[in-house]
Each structure stands twice: as C-alpha cells, then as structure tokens.
Design a protein around this motif. Structure first.
Motif, PDB file in Angstrom:
ATOM      1  N   ASP A 143       0.808  -1.224   0.000  1.00 15.32           N
ATOM      2  CA  ASP A 143       0.000   0.000   0.000  1.00 15.32           C
ATOM      3  C   ASP A 143       0.844   1.278   0.000  1.00 15.32           C
ATOM      4  O   ASP A 143       0.471   2.279   0.610  1.00 15.32           O
ATOM      5  CB  ASP A 143      -0.935  -0.012   1.209  1.00 15.32           C
ATOM      6  CG  ASP A 143      -2.198   0.808   0.965  1.00 15.32           C
ATOM      7  OD1 ASP A 143      -2.638   0.888  -0.194  1.00 15.32           O
ATOM      8  OD2 ASP A 143      -2.718   1.388   1.928  1.00 15.32           O
ATOM      9  N   VAL A 160      -6.000   1.623  -8.551  1.00 16.19           N
ATOM     10  CA  VAL A 160      -6.885   2.272  -7.580  1.00 16.19           C
ATOM     11  C   VAL A 160      -7.230   1.273  -6.486  1.00 16.19           C
ATOM     12  O   VAL A 160      -6.941   0.071  -6.582  1.00 16.19           O
ATOM     13  CB  VAL A 160      -8.170   2.799  -8.253  1.00 16.19           C
ATOM     14  CG1 VAL A 160      -7.826   3.811  -9.338  1.00 16.19           C
ATOM     15  CG2 VAL A 160      -9.016   1.654  -8.822  1.00 16.19           C
ATOM     16  N   SER A 161      -7.874   1.732  -5.447  1.00 14.16           N
ATOM     17  CA  SER A 161      -8.282   0.881  -4.338  1.00 14.16           C
ATOM     18  C   SER A 161      -9.246  -0.208  -4.793  1.00 14.16           C
ATOM     19  O   SER A 161     -10.114   0.032  -5.617  1.00 14.16           O
ATOM     20  CB  SER A 161      -8.956   1.753  -3.261  1.00 14.16           C
ATOM     21  OG  SER A 161      -9.503   0.953  -2.241  1.00 14.16           O
ATOM     22  N   PRO A 183      -0.952   2.475  -4.263  1.00 22.24           N
ATOM     23  CA  PRO A 183      -2.327   2.881  -4.596  1.00 22.24           C
ATOM     24  C   PRO A 183      -2.313   4.197  -5.370  1.00 22.24           C
ATOM     25  O   PRO A 183      -1.493   5.080  -5.092  1.00 22.24           O
ATOM     26  CB  PRO A 183      -2.972   3.066  -3.218  1.00 22.24           C
ATOM     27  CG  PRO A 183      -1.836   3.412  -2.304  1.00 22.24           C
ATOM     28  CD  PRO A 183      -0.630   2.687  -2.844  1.00 22.24           C
ATOM     29  N   VAL A 185      -4.332   7.437  -6.085  1.00 22.28           N
ATOM     30  CA  VAL A 185      -5.412   8.273  -5.560  1.00 22.28           C
ATOM     31  C   VAL A 185      -5.231   9.684  -6.108  1.00 22.28           C
ATOM     32  O   VAL A 185      -4.130  10.253  -5.997  1.00 22.28           O
ATOM     33  CB  VAL A 185      -5.381   8.313  -4.006  1.00 22.28           C
ATOM     34  CG1 VAL A 185      -6.579   9.091  -3.473  1.00 22.28           C
ATOM     35  CG2 VAL A 185      -5.338   6.907  -3.434  1.00 22.28           C
ATOM     36  N   GLU A 187      -5.882  12.604  -5.122  1.00 20.93           N
ATOM     37  CA  GLU A 187      -5.434  13.638  -4.185  1.00 20.93           C
ATOM     38  C   GLU A 187      -3.989  13.453  -3.707  1.00 20.93           C
ATOM     39  O   GLU A 187      -3.428  14.340  -3.066  1.00 20.93           O
ATOM     40  CB  GLU A 187      -6.360  13.659  -2.954  1.00 20.93           C
ATOM     41  CG  GLU A 187      -7.771  14.140  -3.229  1.00 20.93           C
ATOM     42  CD  GLU A 187      -8.631  13.055  -3.885  1.00 20.93           C
ATOM     43  OE1 GLU A 187      -9.677  13.399  -4.443  1.00 20.93           O
ATOM     44  OE2 GLU A 187      -8.240  11.863  -3.832  1.00 20.93           O
ATOM     45  N   ARG A 216     -16.809  -2.082  -4.089  1.00 15.69           N
ATOM     46  CA  ARG A 216     -16.702  -1.037  -3.064  1.00 15.69           C
ATOM     47  C   ARG A 216     -17.966  -0.951  -2.204  1.00 15.69           C
ATOM     48  O   ARG A 216     -17.882  -0.683  -0.998  1.00 15.69           O
ATOM     49  CB  ARG A 216     -16.383   0.312  -3.717  1.00 15.69           C
ATOM     50  CG  ARG A 216     -14.954   0.387  -4.229  1.00 15.69           C
ATOM     51  CD  ARG A 216     -14.567   1.780  -4.644  1.00 15.69           C
ATOM     52  NE  ARG A 216     -13.152   1.867  -4.998  1.00 15.69           N
ATOM     53  CZ  ARG A 216     -12.544   2.995  -5.353  1.00 15.69           C
ATOM     54  NH1 ARG A 216     -13.223   4.136  -5.403  1.00 15.69           N
ATOM     55  NH2 ARG A 216     -11.259   2.987  -5.657  1.00 15.69           N
ATOM     56  N   TYR A 231     -16.889   7.048  -1.756  1.00 13.69           N
ATOM     57  CA  TYR A 231     -15.934   5.992  -2.113  1.00 13.69           C
ATOM     58  C   TYR A 231     -16.508   5.055  -3.169  1.00 13.69           C
ATOM     59  O   TYR A 231     -15.780   4.562  -4.031  1.00 13.69           O
ATOM     60  CB  TYR A 231     -15.575   5.224  -0.833  1.00 13.69           C
ATOM     61  CG  TYR A 231     -14.654   4.044  -1.009  1.00 13.69           C
ATOM     62  CD1 TYR A 231     -13.318   4.214  -1.350  1.00 13.69           C
ATOM     63  CD2 TYR A 231     -15.123   2.743  -0.799  1.00 13.69           C
ATOM     64  CE1 TYR A 231     -12.473   3.125  -1.489  1.00 13.69           C
ATOM     65  CE2 TYR A 231     -14.291   1.656  -0.928  1.00 13.69           C
ATOM     66  CZ  TYR A 231     -12.958   1.840  -1.284  1.00 13.69           C
ATOM     67  OH  TYR A 231     -12.124   0.748  -1.404  1.00 13.69           O
ATOM     68  N   ARG A 236     -16.963   9.257  -8.490  1.00 15.15           N
ATOM     69  CA  ARG A 236     -15.656   9.118  -7.852  1.00 15.15           C
ATOM     70  C   ARG A 236     -14.853   8.008  -8.524  1.00 15.15           C
ATOM     71  O   ARG A 236     -13.650   8.158  -8.784  1.00 15.15           O
ATOM     72  CB  ARG A 236     -15.836   8.802  -6.367  1.00 15.15           C
ATOM     73  CG  ARG A 236     -14.542   8.482  -5.626  1.00 15.15           C
ATOM     74  CD  ARG A 236     -13.591   9.658  -5.617  1.00 15.15           C
ATOM     75  NE  ARG A 236     -12.329   9.322  -4.977  1.00 15.15           N
ATOM     76  CZ  ARG A 236     -11.317  10.165  -4.805  1.00 15.15           C
ATOM     77  NH1 ARG A 236     -11.423  11.420  -5.229  1.00 15.15           N
ATOM     78  NH2 ARG A 236     -10.213   9.790  -4.215  1.00 15.15           N
ATOM     79  N   GLU A 240     -11.216   8.348 -10.417  1.00 17.67           N
ATOM     80  CA  GLU A 240     -10.029   7.587 -10.006  1.00 17.67           C
ATOM     81  C   GLU A 240      -9.455   6.779 -11.174  1.00 17.67           C
ATOM     82  O   GLU A 240      -8.231   6.719 -11.362  1.00 17.67           O
ATOM     83  CB  GLU A 240     -10.374   6.658  -8.846  1.00 17.67           C
ATOM     84  CG  GLU A 240     -10.603   7.381  -7.527  1.00 17.67           C
ATOM     85  CD  GLU A 240     -10.756   6.411  -6.362  1.00 17.67           C
ATOM     86  OE1 GLU A 240     -10.138   5.329  -6.399  1.00 17.67           O
ATOM     87  OE2 GLU A 240     -11.504   6.729  -5.417  1.00 17.67           O
ATOM     88  N   TYR A 243      -7.688   9.032 -13.588  1.00 19.74           N
ATOM     89  CA  TYR A 243      -6.399   9.443 -13.014  1.00 19.74           C
ATOM     90  C   TYR A 243      -5.384   8.300 -13.104  1.00 19.74           C
ATOM     91  O   TYR A 243      -4.230   8.515 -13.506  1.00 19.74           O
ATOM     92  CB  TYR A 243      -6.594   9.867 -11.558  1.00 19.74           C
ATOM     93  CG  TYR A 243      -5.306  10.171 -10.835  1.00 19.74           C
ATOM     94  CD1 TYR A 243      -4.623  11.357 -11.071  1.00 19.74           C
ATOM     95  CD2 TYR A 243      -4.776   9.257  -9.913  1.00 19.74           C
ATOM     96  CE1 TYR A 243      -3.436  11.638 -10.409  1.00 19.74           C
ATOM     97  CE2 TYR A 243      -3.600   9.535  -9.246  1.00 19.74           C
ATOM     98  CZ  TYR A 243      -2.919  10.713  -9.490  1.00 19.74           C
ATOM     99  OH  TYR A 243      -1.740  10.989  -8.840  1.00 19.74           O
ATOM    100  N   ALA A 244      -5.825   7.090 -12.756  1.00 19.84           N
ATOM    101  CA  ALA A 244      -4.937   5.933 -12.798  1.00 19.84           C
ATOM    102  C   ALA A 244      -4.435   5.680 -14.213  1.00 19.84           C
ATOM    103  O   ALA A 244      -3.249   5.345 -14.426  1.00 19.84           O
ATOM    104  CB  ALA A 244      -5.659   4.697 -12.266  1.00 19.84           C
TER     105      ALA A 244
END
Length: 280
Positions: A143, A160-161, A183, A185, A187, A216, A231, A236, A240, A243-244
């Motif tokens: 992580d 991502v998560s 991970p 994220v 942010e 999730r 989440y 969201r 994510e 972004y990934a």
C-alpha cells in the motif's frame, strides 16, 4: 617427531570421515548422534563436502585406510556410491551409506524412483528462505508504505483501491517474488521513485467501473457504512480510473484488467506479461 610416531598417534585417534556430494551436514549430525553413545562422543569428524568426482573419493579412501577409520557417507550419485563401496571393500575399510536404507524403504513403499540429484535439500532450504524474505518484503512495502522498496522490488503493482493489489502481492510473494504495490489516488501524487524504475518491473491493474462499484459497495457494507458514500459513487470511481490511466501511461507499464478474474489467474498473467516485457 618421527613419521612412525605420527602414524601411531593417528591410528589411535578415532576418526570418522564424512563424505557427501552436498554440504555433508546431515551425515555429520548422524555421526555425532551415534558417537555420543560411545564414551561421550570423543571422535574426530573430518567432513569432505561436495564430493563429485572419483578423485575426491579416492583421497578419502587413502586417508581412511591409513588411519583405520570409518567412512560415513551421503552420496546420491550412483556412480560415486558404487565406486566408494568397491574401493572400501578392496581396502578393508568400513563404509556406511546413511541414506540407502531409508531410500530403499521410500522406493518400495511409494513405488517411485529417487532423483539421484545432489544438493536438493540445499535448494529446498534456499527456496524456503527466499519465500519468507519475499513475504516479509510484501508486508513491508504494501500500500505504498515506503517508496524506497520500489527499487528493490521484482514486481510493482499500481492501481486504484480494490483492484486486488495486496492479495496479488501476497500470492506472488509465496512464489518468491518481491512485490511492492502503490495505490493511485487523485489527491495524492505517486512517489517519484515510481517513475524511475524500469517499466518492465511495473504492472497497472484496472477494472470496469461497474465491477469496482459493486466491490466497493460490499466493502462499505462489511464496514457498517452506507453504500452511498463517495468511495463507491460512480463519479468518484470514474475520476479515479481516469487518473490511474494517466499515471499508467506516464509510467509506460503494461496493464491488466482484473475484472472477474481470480487472484491466481491475474498473478499468472502478471508473470507472463513481465516475462514478455523483459525478453524484448
């Protein structure tokens, strides 16, 4: 001291020559165990490890004959064992095969032939310790805890998560791979080290938005939280994943879609993909 006096002293010493085509630890341990039953184990053990040629055997035969000693051996190479047995008989030396009785029992009971390969035990020990080291590595660098581990990892997983980074890290660690995972994220900027490692060490893990939303929601439910939390929201999740995707393209790593795949299947794909990347 005269040569005859030296020979006399040597002949009076209780010497056991331990011969092995591996390290010889097993044979030495057995000899010590037996020796303790006789006058407290006062015996000199001369270990001859990695005996893989008739010359090695002949050297021990000459010394054992001169010192009226016993030879205890763990030889699994048939030709060497046969040679030692023959030469021991010729020279009137007591030679004991420490493996043969149990080897024969295994062969008869399990109806299988032994491999007759030396140093297999050593390989098993080394493999075990490599696996333990890999598991400890995966725990330490799970992580994104410490980006310094990225340069030392055999495999780096990013995503991502809830894309199975941790389960995959542990599964691959049990196959002796040192795995770190990071991970992604929006942010939090990825560590600089991620962009310095060779691309053929890194694999991006992606998943469909629907599947991630489902996973999730279940995760939130198991934690006693409402499934409507940000989440698990589609907005969201899409943010994510977008972004990934940018980070993975920047790293230039291969990407695997983990949707509806078992950990074992994904792990196999990761190994195949990286082998292909590294062969180019």
């Amino acid at each position: 001291m005269k040569e005859k006096e030296v020979d006399k002293i040597l002949s009076e010493k209780k010497i056991v020559y331990v011969v092995s085509d591996s390290v010889g630890e097993t044979a030495e341990f057995v000899v010590k165990a037996v020796a303790t039953q006789f006058n407290g184990g006062h015996v000199d053990i001369h270990r001859h490890s990695n005996a893989d040629h008739k010359d090695d055997i002949e050297e021990v035969i000459q010394m054992a004959g001169k010192n009226q000693s016993i030879i205890a051996y763990t030889l699994v190479i048939p030709a060497l064992k046969a040679y030692l047995d023959q030469r021991a008989v010729e020279e009137g030396i007591t030679a004991v095969d420490l493996l043969e009785p149990l080897m024969n029992a295994f062969e008869k009971k399990f109806e299988k032939q032994p491999k007759h390969q030396p140093k297999l035990m050593r390989k098993l020990d080394e493999e075990y310790f490599r696996k333990v080291e890999a598991i400890e590595f995966a725990v330490k660098y799970d992580d994104g805890r410490d980006p310094r581990g990225l340069s030392r990892a055999d495999i780096i997983l990013i995503g991502v998560s809830r894309t199975s980074k941790t389960p995959l890290s542990m599964y691959l660690a049990h196959q002796s791979y040192k795995v770190a995972n990071v991970p992604l994220v929006p942010e939090i900027a990825p560590p600089d080290e991620l962009f310095k490692v060779p691309r053929n060490k890194c694999v991006g893990l992606i998943i469909t938005p629907d599947k991630l939303n489902e996973i999730r929601k279940e995760r939130l439910k198991s934690m006693g939280l409402k499934s409507e939390a940000n989440y698990a929201s589609f907005e969201r999740i899409l943010e994510e994943l977008e972004y990934a995707d940018k980070i993975m393209k920047r790293v230039g790593c291969p990407v695997i879609n983990v949707s509806n795949k078992a950990v074992e299947e994904t792990a196999s794909l990761i190994i195949d993909v990286l082998k292909s990347e590294r062969s180019h």
